[in-house]
Design an enzyme around this catalytic site. Structure first.
Site, short mmCIF file in Angstrom:
data_model
loop_
_atom_site.label_atom_id
_atom_site.label_comp_id
_atom_site.label_asym_id
_atom_site.label_seq_id
_atom_site.Cartn_x
_atom_site.Cartn_y
_atom_site.Cartn_z
N SER A 128 40.16 52.94 41.41
CA SER A 128 39.92 53.13 39.97
C SER A 128 38.59 53.78 39.66
CB SER A 128 40.06 51.79 39.27
OG SER A 128 40.05 51.98 37.88
N HIS A 129 37.73 53.04 38.94
CA HIS A 129 36.46 53.60 38.48
C HIS A 129 35.35 53.45 39.53
CE1 HIS A 129 36.89 49.42 37.69
NE2 HIS A 129 35.58 49.31 37.84
N ASP A 178 38.79 57.37 33.49
CA ASP A 178 38.19 56.97 34.77
C ASP A 178 38.87 57.66 35.96
OD1 ASP A 178 40.56 55.52 34.75
OD2 ASP A 178 39.68 53.79 35.78
N ASP A 205 41.14 56.94 38.16
CA ASP A 205 42.59 56.94 38.31
C ASP A 205 43.33 57.09 36.98
OD1 ASP A 205 41.79 54.37 37.47
OD2 ASP A 205 43.58 53.45 38.32
N ASP A 236 43.46 55.31 34.11
CA ASP A 236 44.00 54.25 33.25
C ASP A 236 43.00 53.76 32.20
OD1 ASP A 236 42.43 52.97 35.10
OD2 ASP A 236 43.95 51.50 35.73
N ARG A 237 41.73 54.12 32.34
CA ARG A 237 40.76 53.72 31.32
C ARG A 237 40.44 54.88 30.38
NH1 ARG A 237 36.20 49.77 33.84
NH2 ARG A 237 37.64 48.46 35.01
N THR A 286 42.18 38.36 32.38
CA THR A 286 41.77 39.73 32.71
C THR A 286 42.68 40.33 33.77
OG1 THR A 286 39.49 39.27 32.15
CG2 THR A 286 39.87 41.07 33.69
N GLU A 317 42.16 45.75 26.85
CA GLU A 317 41.09 44.98 27.47
C GLU A 317 39.76 45.58 27.04
OE1 GLU A 317 41.93 43.16 31.54
OE2 GLU A 317 42.57 45.23 31.79
N SER A 375 37.43 46.26 28.80
CA SER A 375 36.93 47.11 29.87
C SER A 375 37.48 48.53 29.78
CB SER A 375 37.29 46.49 31.22
OG SER A 375 38.69 46.26 31.27
N LYS A 397 47.65 50.22 32.00
CA LYS A 397 46.89 50.76 30.88
C LYS A 397 46.88 52.28 31.05
CE LYS A 397 42.48 49.53 33.11
NZ LYS A 397 42.77 48.52 34.13
C1 VG1 Z 1 37.85 44.94 35.85
C2 VG1 Z 1 38.00 44.75 34.36
C3 VG1 Z 1 39.44 44.41 34.03
C4 VG1 Z 1 40.37 45.51 34.56
C5 VG1 Z 1 40.12 45.70 36.04
C6 VG1 Z 1 40.90 46.87 36.61
O1 VG1 Z 1 38.18 43.75 36.51
O2 VG1 Z 1 37.14 43.75 33.90
O3 VG1 Z 1 39.58 44.26 32.64
O4 VG1 Z 1 41.70 45.16 34.36
O5 VG1 Z 1 38.73 45.97 36.28
O6 VG1 Z 1 40.61 48.07 35.95
P1 VG1 Z 1 37.07 42.70 37.05
O7 VG1 Z 1 37.87 41.64 37.75
O8 VG1 Z 1 36.15 43.47 37.91
O9 VG1 Z 1 36.37 42.22 35.82
V1 VG1 Z 1 40.74 49.52 36.78
O10 VG1 Z 1 40.50 50.77 35.74
O11 VG1 Z 1 39.79 49.18 38.02
O12 VG1 Z 1 42.37 49.53 37.42
CO CO Z 2 41.16 52.57 36.49
#
Ligand code: VG1
Ligand code: CO
Length: 557
Positions: A115-116, A280, A282, A284-285, A347, A366, A368, A379
């Protein structure tokens, strides 16, 4: 495929292959260890029994994606998978992969993304299993995968020549059918079926049209954004930047927030661009940010829900609304006003899937920077960006010249405003983080904080409630415990403490603060100013600085 081709390789378990909030994420160097990736893929297959399955494979194209795809092909062939649908060059944004699983009725998918998290040889890689509804595997499956990784002794593969991932078309590998497809086409069609592209186009090209800038942060959304903004909406090439996907995201941190998406923030402010957005690694954000107008993700989902009637996909009405627990209550007020069901889940996007499958949830988000709907089971960054354009286009029909800020202020006037901020303390020692959590747990258990009043620069805060958030899924009754520690204050303000489940090293402590107001004189205030006192109190109660040895958070969003 004859059994003779299958090679059985002896292996030993690796520690720590526990999928977190969204898959297994570790440093690339960890995944590159002998058998490490293979072990995890075999553990997925041992858990889901993939004989005869069609699976979707692809990811954000980060470093190590291509060798990982080849390994998955070889292991899938040996485990009786029938067909793999792979994005060209191993690419699918996370939302696009979710759509492909649903559209082609696949049994699931393996998504290659962290992801990010930054990418490249010294940064992170990730593997996530999604199920047939297109969403991340629920905890009962990820728990099973983890159990398998702890006792794995062998994995199976078929040796063969590498599959050329750059050629769209059908091929096969030792009897395993492989379709290499265009990763963008189906996703673009999906968005076109959801939004009023005609209206958006005439708005953007009309007299009150606004300049748009999308920043891909060198993540996977580049080609998707170009297809949407340049090819479909007819915007100039200058409306997209950093849209060449790179395996290391250009060395940046592909996370759309005010800290990491500074390339967008600077360009928007410099050019006074009314509508800016970023996504981000991938895809989704999302972040919505126009000149002088930042939309917090908690507000964004509330606004989209409030304006859903202008989006063709929601013409039939909303089934329900939801947010993750730490997300601000802005959307709760919309649900109430619209008289639809509302849910608060832990979450992680996996918790929304059951509600969507049961037809009880339309839009959710979310804090985030995650926003989405039941059009898929992840997302969806670009979905949120186009949703905002659709809303702006509709608002400008009624009142030409309406911008992001006008929409936000109108929303606050109607529903009140929730100030919201998150402080992240990244890569602190796990030990220190757990000590802080234990101390809070003890205070929650003996309820010693209740009715205590804490003074701050902006007034007093009296603790009204202190509890640990546990969740029971309303559809299947499964229970997820310890999803965060919550303090509620007499004025309705709230503070949440939670440990991250996506970090790849040490522990990350998240502190979420929220304060609601209906006082119009506060609607244009800065978030930091609106939350100053509450943050002071949160830090004092948790003794966070003492426990973590950190004076300042790593990131504030
Ligand atoms: C974080 C965010 C959460 C989100 C997750 C995956 O998780 O807080 O809201 O769903 O990342 O997002 P954590 O457990 O680090 O708080 V992504 O864009 O990484 O798929
Ligand atoms: Co992501």
């Amino acid at each position: 495929m004859s059994k003779a081709n299958v090679k059985v390789v002896s292996t030993k378990p690796y520690e720590g292959q526990k999928p977190g909030t969204s898959g297994l994420r570790k440093r690339v160097k960890i995944f590159q260890q002998e058998h490490y990736t293979e072990n995890f893929v075999q553990a997925i297959f041992d858990s889901v029994k993939p004989e005869g399955f069609t699976l979707v494979v692809g990811g954000d194209g980060r470093f190590f994606s291509k060798p990982a795809v080849q390994k998955i092909i070889a292991i899938a062939a040996a485990n009786g998978v029938k067909k793999l649908i792979i994005g060209k060059d191993g690419i699918f944004s996370t939302p696009a992969a979710s759509n492909i699983i649903r559209k082609y009725k696949a049994n699931g998918g393996i998504l290659l993304t962290a992801s990010h998290n930054p990418g490249g040889p010294d940064n992170d890689f990730g593997i996530k299993y999604n199920v047939s509804n297109g969403g991340p595997a629920p905890e009962n499956i990820t728990d099973k995968i983890y159990e398998k990784t702890k006792s794995i002794s062998e994995y199976k593969l078929v040796e063969g020549p590498e599959v050329d991932l750059s050629k769209i078309g059908s091929t096969e590998f030792a009897g395993l059918a492989i379709d290499i497809i265009d990763p963008v086409k189906d996703y673009l069609e999906l968005l076109e079926s959801i939004f009023d592209f005609g209206l958006i186009k005439s708005f953007l090209h009309g007299p009150s049209g606004q300049k748009v800038l999308f920043d891909g942060l060198h993540g996977v959304t580049g080609p998707y954004a170009r297809a949407i903004f340049v090819d479909t909406l007819g915007l100039p090439e200058s409306s997209v930047q950093n849209c060449v996907a790179l395996p290391d995201f250009g060395g940046g941190h592909p996370d759309p927030n005010l800290t990491y998406a500074h390339s967008l923030v600077e360009a928007v402010e410099k050019g006074q661009i009314p509508f800016g957005a970023a996504s981000d690694g991938d895809g989704d954000r999302n972040m919505i940010y126009g000149a002088g107008a930042f939309v917090t993700p908690s507000d964004s989902v509330a606004v989209i829900a409030d304006w859903a009637h202008v989006i063709p996909y929601f013409k039939g009405g909303l089934k329900g609304l939801a947010r993750s627990m730490p997300t601000s209550g802005a959307i709760d007020y919309v649900a109430k006003a619209k008289n639809v069901e509302f849910f608060e889940v832990p979450t992680g996007w996996k918790f929304f899937g059951n509600l969507m499958d049961a037809g009880r949830l339309s839009i959710c988000g979310e804090e985030s920077f995650g926003t989405g709907s039941d059009h898929i089971r992840e997302k969806d960054g670009l979905w949120a960006v186009v949703a905002w354009l659709n809303i702006l286009a509709a608002a400008n029909q009624d009142k030409p010249g309406t911008g992001i800020k006008d929409i936000l202020l109108a929303h606050y006037k109607k529903y009140g405003r929730s100030f919201f901020s998150r402080y992240d303390y990244e890569e602190v020692s796990s030990d220190a983080a757990h000590k802080m959590v234990s101390a809070l747990d003890a205070a929650i258990k003996d309820q010693s904080l209740i009715n205590q009043t804490f003074d701050s620069a902006t007034g007093e805060f009296a603790v009204a409630q202190a509890f640990v958030f546990d969740y029971t899924d309303p559809i299947d009754g499964s229970v997820s415990r310890n999803q965060g520690q919550v303090l509620r204050f007499a004025d309705g303000s709230r503070v949440v403490f939670r440990l991250s489940g996506t970090g790849s090293q040490g522990a990350t402590v998240r502190l979420y603060v929220e304060r609601y107001t209906t006082d119009p004189s506060q609607f244009e205030k800065d978030t930091a100013e609106g939350l100053k006192g509450l943050i002071e109190v949160a830090l004092r109660i948790s003794k966070l600085k003492e426990f973590l040895g950190r004076d300042k958070p790593t990131v504030i969003t």
